[in-house]
Design a protein around this motif. Structure first.
Motif, PDB file in Angstrom:
ATOM      1  N   ARG A 118       0.784  -1.206   0.110  1.00 15.11           N
ATOM      2  CA  ARG A 118      -0.033   0.010  -0.091  1.00 15.11           C
ATOM      3  C   ARG A 118       0.836   1.244   0.131  1.00 15.11           C
ATOM      4  NH1 ARG A 118      -3.158   1.087   4.275  1.00 15.11           N
ATOM      5  NH2 ARG A 118      -4.493   2.378   3.067  1.00 15.11           N
ATOM      6  N   ALA A 130      -0.305   4.767  -0.618  1.00 10.57           N
ATOM      7  CA  ALA A 130      -1.166   5.367   0.395  1.00 10.57           C
ATOM      8  C   ALA A 130      -0.400   5.952   1.700  1.00 10.57           C
ATOM      9  CB  ALA A 130      -2.371   4.520   1.013  1.00 10.57           C
ATOM     10  N   TYR A 150      -6.476   0.671  -2.273  1.00 15.60           N
ATOM     11  CA  TYR A 150      -6.751   2.281  -2.646  1.00 15.60           C
ATOM     12  C   TYR A 150      -8.239   2.193  -3.002  1.00 15.60           C
ATOM     13  CZ  TYR A 150      -1.655   1.609  -3.231  1.00 15.60           C
ATOM     14  OH  TYR A 150      -0.263   1.006  -3.036  1.00 15.60           O
TER      15      TYR A 150
END
Length: 291
Positions: free
Chosen positions: A62, A65, A219
């Motif tokens: 991730r 993010a 996401y």
């Protein structure tokens, strides 16, 4: 050398050897800024479990993010051009397969040599399914277990248990990038040093494959709305013809419209390949002529 000529050279090396290195692809300052954003997550992440991921290795995903600097790696124009040239034979568009940070700690043994294409139980030697890019955060050296690749082990050679050449340890500094095919045999080396070796893997796959990292959970729309349209498309907010990855029969990018009502009825819309569209068009024309 022009950028186009450089891209052709990298594609040639990648196709011939199964890997290539783009030296000084990004400023070291970009990697340093990314490292600063990820430092706490590296500290907090537990070591892996199991012999493949490594019990002296940390991994987390991730990354888009976790740091805005990740986009510079994911959307690097030269890297994207190389990947699209390699994979365009077998798909309409590529997709992001993963963003993963890796920290190999001192004493971590060498990883099992493997080919990343084997995550999919599909025919081998007929096509390439993905291209991975390793970006060092710390300098990669033979001593600290730099990624090893086996030259000429890709493509049809992946069907053989023999390795045509011994492995090469890819030594490189932050800002450089190692690209290797999904069919290329590779492994993390043995970290004999007293220092942690950290890197970032950015993976790209054929747009119609199930990705390694579940991009829509990583996401969700409320995060992806802050992405550029190009980045949102890479993480899955676009269809792959014919209508793969749709939302209520439409391109999932509709979910990124702040005014979109999730409960509003939507009309399913064709998103077909050219050959399929030609068949549909011909059928409609035949019916009209028959009236």
């Amino acid at each position: 050398m022009t950028t186009d000529a450089a891209i052709r050279q990298y594609v040639s090396e990648l196709s011939t050897f199964g890997y290539c290195i783009v030296r000084d692809a990004l400023p070291a300052s970009t990697i340093a800024a990314l490292e600063a954003d990820l430092r706490e997550r590296f500290d907090l992440t537990p070591f892996g479990e199991g012999g493949f991921y490594g019990e002296a290795t940390k991994r987390f995903g991730r990354l888009l993010a976790r740091s805005r600097h990740t986009e510079a790696l994911v959307r690097h124009p030269v890297v994207i051009a190389i990947v699209e040239t390699i994979l365009a034979r077998w798909c309409d568009c590529i997709q992001l397969n993963t963003t993963q940070a890796i920290a190999v700690h001192p004493g971590a043994p060498a990883q099992l040599p493997h080919r990343d294409q084997d995550m999919w139980a599909a025919a081998k030697g007929e096509m390439e399914y993905l291209v991975n890019v390793m970006w060092p955060i710390d300098r990669f050296t033979r001593e600290n277990g730099a990624t090893q690749v086996w030259p000429h082990s890709h493509g049809l050679a992946a069907l053989s248990d023999d390795t045509p050449e011994p492995p090469v340890s890819i030594e490189m500094a932050p800002g450089s990038a190692l690209l290797f095919l999904g069919s290329t045999l590779h492994a993390a080396g043995f970290n004999r040093s007293q220092h942690v070796r950290r890197g970032i893997v950015i993976g790209y796959a054929l747009g119609w494959l199930k990705p390694y990292e579940n991009q829509w959970l990583a996401y969700p729309p409320h995060l992806a709305r802050s992405f550029s349209p190009e980045l949102a498309a890479l993480v899955g907010y676009r269809q792959h013809r014919p209508n793969l990855g749709n939302y209520e029969g439409q391109c999932p990018s509709i979910l990124l419209d702040p005014g979109h009502d999730n409960d509003a009825p939507l009309a399913a819309m064709d998103a077909l390949r050219e050959d399929q569209q030609a068949l549909v068009t011909a059928l409609i024309q035949t019916r009209e002529e028959a009236r």
